[in-house]
Design a protein around this motif. Structure first.
Motif, PDB file in Angstrom:
ATOM      1  N   ILE A   1       1.023  -1.109   0.037  1.00 34.96           N
ATOM      2  CA  ILE A   1      -0.135  -0.052   0.017  1.00 34.96           C
ATOM      3  C   ILE A   1       0.827   1.472   0.058  1.00 34.96           C
ATOM      4  CG2 ILE A   1      -1.978   1.274   1.175  1.00 34.96           C
ATOM      5  CD1 ILE A   1      -2.697  -1.841   0.641  1.00 34.96           C
ATOM      6  N   SER A   2       0.622   2.424  -1.356  1.00 39.31           N
ATOM      7  CA  SER A   2       1.447   3.396  -0.748  1.00 39.31           C
ATOM      8  C   SER A   2       0.318   4.472  -0.071  1.00 39.31           C
ATOM      9  CB  SER A   2       1.359   3.869  -1.919  1.00 39.31           C
ATOM     10  OG  SER A   2       2.509   3.405  -2.991  1.00 39.31           O
ATOM     11  N   ILE A   3       1.465   5.085   0.434  1.00 38.80           N
ATOM     12  CA  ILE A   3       0.659   5.957   1.186  1.00 38.80           C
ATOM     13  C   ILE A   3       1.782   7.297   1.301  1.00 38.80           C
ATOM     14  CG2 ILE A   3      -0.197   7.126   3.944  1.00 38.80           C
ATOM     15  CD1 ILE A   3       0.420   4.101   4.379  1.00 38.80           C
ATOM     16  N   THR A   4       1.014   8.945   0.826  1.00 40.13           N
ATOM     17  CA  THR A   4       1.112  10.122   0.734  1.00 40.13           C
ATOM     18  C   THR A   4       0.432  10.791   1.834  1.00 40.13           C
ATOM     19  OG1 THR A   4       0.957   9.550  -1.577  1.00 40.13           O
ATOM     20  CG2 THR A   4       1.494  11.880  -0.051  1.00 40.13           C
ATOM     21  N   LEU A   5       1.355  11.815   3.165  1.00 45.24           N
ATOM     22  CA  LEU A   5       0.634  11.537   4.579  1.00 45.24           C
ATOM     23  C   LEU A   5       0.836  13.678   3.442  1.00 45.24           C
ATOM     24  CD1 LEU A   5       2.420  10.315   7.324  1.00 45.24           C
ATOM     25  CD2 LEU A   5       0.913  10.137   5.671  1.00 45.24           C
ATOM     26  N   VAL A   6       0.001  14.477   4.200  1.00 50.05           N
ATOM     27  CA  VAL A   6       0.126  15.936   4.327  1.00 50.05           C
ATOM     28  C   VAL A   6      -0.151  16.448   5.443  1.00 50.05           C
ATOM     29  CG1 VAL A   6      -1.059  15.428   1.174  1.00 50.05           C
ATOM     30  CG2 VAL A   6      -2.289  16.217   3.422  1.00 50.05           C
ATOM     31  N   ALA A   7       0.277  17.647   5.448  1.00 51.52           N
ATOM     32  CA  ALA A   7       0.147  18.133   6.925  1.00 51.52           C
ATOM     33  C   ALA A   7      -0.428  19.750   6.459  1.00 51.52           C
ATOM     34  CB  ALA A   7       1.700  19.263   7.312  1.00 51.52           C
ATOM     35  N   GLU A   8      -1.385  19.775   7.444  1.00 55.73           N
ATOM     36  CA  GLU A   8      -2.890  20.815   7.470  1.00 55.73           C
ATOM     37  C   GLU A   8      -2.444  21.735   8.795  1.00 55.73           C
ATOM     38  OE1 GLU A   8      -5.812  18.933   7.486  1.00 55.73           O
ATOM     39  OE2 GLU A   8      -6.028  18.906   4.004  1.00 55.73           O
ATOM     40  N   THR A   9      -2.336  23.249   8.760  1.00 55.59           N
ATOM     41  CA  THR A   9      -2.201  23.951   9.616  1.00 55.59           C
ATOM     42  C   THR A   9      -3.232  24.801   9.242  1.00 55.59           C
ATOM     43  OG1 THR A   9       0.355  24.907   9.015  1.00 55.59           O
ATOM     44  CG2 THR A   9      -1.234  26.577  10.541  1.00 55.59           C
ATOM     45  N   LYS A  10      -3.817  24.756  11.654  1.00 54.41           N
ATOM     46  CA  LYS A  10      -5.265  24.567  11.254  1.00 54.41           C
ATOM     47  C   LYS A  10      -4.901  25.869  12.548  1.00 54.41           C
ATOM     48  CE  LYS A  10      -7.563  20.997  10.252  1.00 54.41           C
ATOM     49  NZ  LYS A  10      -8.216  21.160   9.128  1.00 54.41           N
ATOM     50  N   GLN A  11      -5.364  27.155  13.163  1.00 53.86           N
ATOM     51  CA  GLN A  11      -5.835  28.381  13.744  1.00 53.86           C
ATOM     52  C   GLN A  11      -6.532  27.728  14.572  1.00 53.86           C
ATOM     53  OE1 GLN A  11      -2.936  30.238  13.026  1.00 53.86           O
ATOM     54  NE2 GLN A  11      -3.249  31.542  14.612  1.00 53.86           N
ATOM     55  N   VAL A  12      -6.246  27.515  16.032  1.00 49.47           N
ATOM     56  CA  VAL A  12      -6.610  27.781  17.200  1.00 49.47           C
ATOM     57  C   VAL A  12      -6.324  28.804  18.281  1.00 49.47           C
ATOM     58  CG1 VAL A  12      -7.662  25.926  19.209  1.00 49.47           C
ATOM     59  CG2 VAL A  12      -6.201  25.001  16.853  1.00 49.47           C
ATOM     60  N   ASN A  13      -7.636  29.962  18.654  1.00 50.59           N
ATOM     61  CA  ASN A  13      -7.690  31.049  18.757  1.00 50.59           C
ATOM     62  C   ASN A  13      -5.894  31.719  17.972  1.00 50.59           C
ATOM     63  OD1 ASN A  13      -9.521  30.710  20.270  1.00 50.59           O
ATOM     64  ND2 ASN A  13      -8.155  30.007  21.807  1.00 50.59           N
ATOM     65  N   ARG A  14      -5.053  31.754  18.568  1.00 55.73           N
ATOM     66  CA  ARG A  14      -3.797  33.050  18.752  1.00 55.73           C
ATOM     67  C   ARG A  14      -2.233  31.334  18.113  1.00 55.73           C
ATOM     68  NH1 ARG A  14      -3.567  36.972  23.420  1.00 55.73           N
ATOM     69  NH2 ARG A  14      -2.183  35.303  24.481  1.00 55.73           N
ATOM     70  N   PHE A  15      -2.910  30.526  18.480  1.00 56.42           N
ATOM     71  CA  PHE A  15      -2.200  29.321  18.269  1.00 56.42           C
ATOM     72  C   PHE A  15      -2.461  28.759  16.915  1.00 56.42           C
ATOM     73  CE2 PHE A  15      -2.749  29.900  22.526  1.00 56.42           C
ATOM     74  CZ  PHE A  15      -1.261  29.861  22.925  1.00 56.42           C
ATOM     75  N   SER A  16      -1.003  28.032  16.035  1.00 57.25           N
ATOM     76  CA  SER A  16      -1.110  27.312  15.189  1.00 57.25           C
ATOM     77  C   SER A  16      -0.916  25.821  15.754  1.00 57.25           C
ATOM     78  CB  SER A  16      -0.623  27.882  14.047  1.00 57.25           C
ATOM     79  OG  SER A  16       0.662  27.995  14.170  1.00 57.25           O
ATOM     80  N   LEU A  17      -1.921  25.098  14.888  1.00 59.48           N
ATOM     81  CA  LEU A  17      -0.728  24.120  14.879  1.00 59.48           C
ATOM     82  C   LEU A  17      -1.339  23.114  13.904  1.00 59.48           C
ATOM     83  CD1 LEU A  17      -1.863  21.411  17.251  1.00 59.48           C
ATOM     84  CD2 LEU A  17      -4.019  21.582  16.742  1.00 59.48           C
ATOM     85  N   THR A  18      -0.163  22.071  13.823  1.00 57.70           N
ATOM     86  CA  THR A  18       0.096  21.247  12.216  1.00 57.70           C
ATOM     87  C   THR A  18      -0.827  19.480  12.439  1.00 57.70           C
ATOM     88  OG1 THR A  18       2.242  22.257  12.053  1.00 57.70           O
ATOM     89  CG2 THR A  18       1.617  20.379  10.415  1.00 57.70           C
TER      90      THR A  18
ATOM     91  N   TRP B   1      -1.966  16.688   9.837  1.00 61.96           N
ATOM     92  CA  TRP B   1      -1.225  15.496   9.501  1.00 61.96           C
ATOM     93  C   TRP B   1      -2.732  14.886   9.243  1.00 61.96           C
ATOM     94  CZ3 TRP B   1       3.148  16.013   6.791  1.00 61.96           C
ATOM     95  CH2 TRP B   1       4.328  16.262   7.119  1.00 61.96           C
ATOM     96  N   ARG B   2      -2.867  14.099   8.121  1.00 60.64           N
ATOM     97  CA  ARG B   2      -3.616  13.796   7.219  1.00 60.64           C
ATOM     98  C   ARG B   2      -3.080  12.328   5.816  1.00 60.64           C
ATOM     99  NH1 ARG B   2      -6.573  14.828   3.351  1.00 60.64           N
ATOM    100  NH2 ARG B   2      -6.021  17.198   2.008  1.00 60.64           N
ATOM    101  N   ILE B   3      -3.557  10.748   6.285  1.00 60.98           N
ATOM    102  CA  ILE B   3      -3.531  10.522   4.294  1.00 60.98           C
ATOM    103  C   ILE B   3      -4.568  11.477   3.478  1.00 60.98           C
ATOM    104  CG2 ILE B   3      -3.673   8.786   3.855  1.00 60.98           C
ATOM    105  CD1 ILE B   3      -3.754   7.619   6.379  1.00 60.98           C
ATOM    106  N   ALA B   4      -3.403  12.199   2.850  1.00 58.46           N
ATOM    107  CA  ALA B   4      -3.973  13.099   1.290  1.00 58.46           C
ATOM    108  C   ALA B   4      -4.587  11.592   0.634  1.00 58.46           C
ATOM    109  CB  ALA B   4      -3.089  13.805   0.824  1.00 58.46           C
ATOM    110  N   GLU B   5      -3.554  10.456   0.364  1.00 63.81           N
ATOM    111  CA  GLU B   5      -4.171   9.206  -0.584  1.00 63.81           C
ATOM    112  C   GLU B   5      -3.225   8.059  -0.415  1.00 63.81           C
ATOM    113  OE1 GLU B   5      -2.833   8.055  -5.618  1.00 63.81           O
ATOM    114  OE2 GLU B   5      -1.949  10.269  -4.510  1.00 63.81           O
ATOM    115  N   LEU B   6      -4.233   6.820  -0.341  1.00 60.56           N
ATOM    116  CA  LEU B   6      -3.898   5.849  -0.468  1.00 60.56           C
ATOM    117  C   LEU B   6      -3.818   4.402  -1.200  1.00 60.56           C
ATOM    118  CD1 LEU B   6      -4.508   3.990   3.175  1.00 60.56           C
ATOM    119  CD2 LEU B   6      -5.162   3.139   1.209  1.00 60.56           C
ATOM    120  N   ALA B   7      -3.229   4.032  -2.106  1.00 66.26           N
ATOM    121  CA  ALA B   7      -3.377   3.289  -3.368  1.00 66.26           C
ATOM    122  C   ALA B   7      -2.391   2.031  -3.387  1.00 66.26           C
ATOM    123  CB  ALA B   7      -2.780   4.359  -4.763  1.00 66.26           C
TER     124      ALA B   7
END
Length: 146
Positions: free
Chosen positions: A8-25, A27-33
């Motif tokens: 199984i091939s996996i591609t991960l991506v990081a998403e930055t989320k803003q929570v109040n004044r803090f940013s949080l990274t 991760w999620r699986i963008a593609e699974l094949a």
């Protein structure tokens, strides 16, 4: 070809989320094949002992695959994949981060045929008891005056 092993091939991506004044990274699986074409390739191996968990997963509205990706506080480094929620829960109990993604239909069919070949496992309906849970204590009680 091994009937209980798939690449199984996996591609991960990081998403930055803003929570109040803090940013949080996050991760999620963008593609699974299926196959070995992605940046991370893991071997999904089916196990006879997990047949009931596979059946449970396949009967869900959206069957899922679970990827162990290292310790929770670190950048994910995928190193194992499973179709069993029980195995994934064990990883999380060990403070591993677990990413999940919808299971491709081709893998659902493959797991169905595995279960057809090897038989269904009996569903385990009771949970393991914690040590001492549900047992009366052997301590004497004093009667309260009325």
């Amino acid at each position: 070809m091994n009937d209980n092993l798939r690449a199984i091939s996996i591609t991960l991506v990081a998403e930055t989320k803003q929570v109040n004044r803090f940013s949080l990274t996050q991760w999620r699986i963008a593609e699974l094949a299926l196959g070995e074409q992605g940046p991370v390739v893991l071997q999904l191996q089916l196990s006879m002992t997990e047949r009931a968990a596979y059946r449970f997963n396949l009967t869900a509205t959206t069957p899922r695959l679970f990827v162990r990706a290292g310790f929770s506080s670190q950048t994910p480094k995928p190193d194992a994949i499973t179709a069993s929620q029980d195995v994934a829960a064990g990883w999380m109990d060990g403070e591993q981060q677990v990413l999940e993604a919808p299971m491709p239909m081709a893998l659902q069919v493959w797991i169905e045929s595995y279960l057809a070949r090897h038989g269904e496992a009996p569903m385990e309906m009771r949970k393991k008891k914690r040590k001492g849970a549900g047992r009366a204590k052997d301590t004497p009680t004093k009667e309260q005056p009325q």
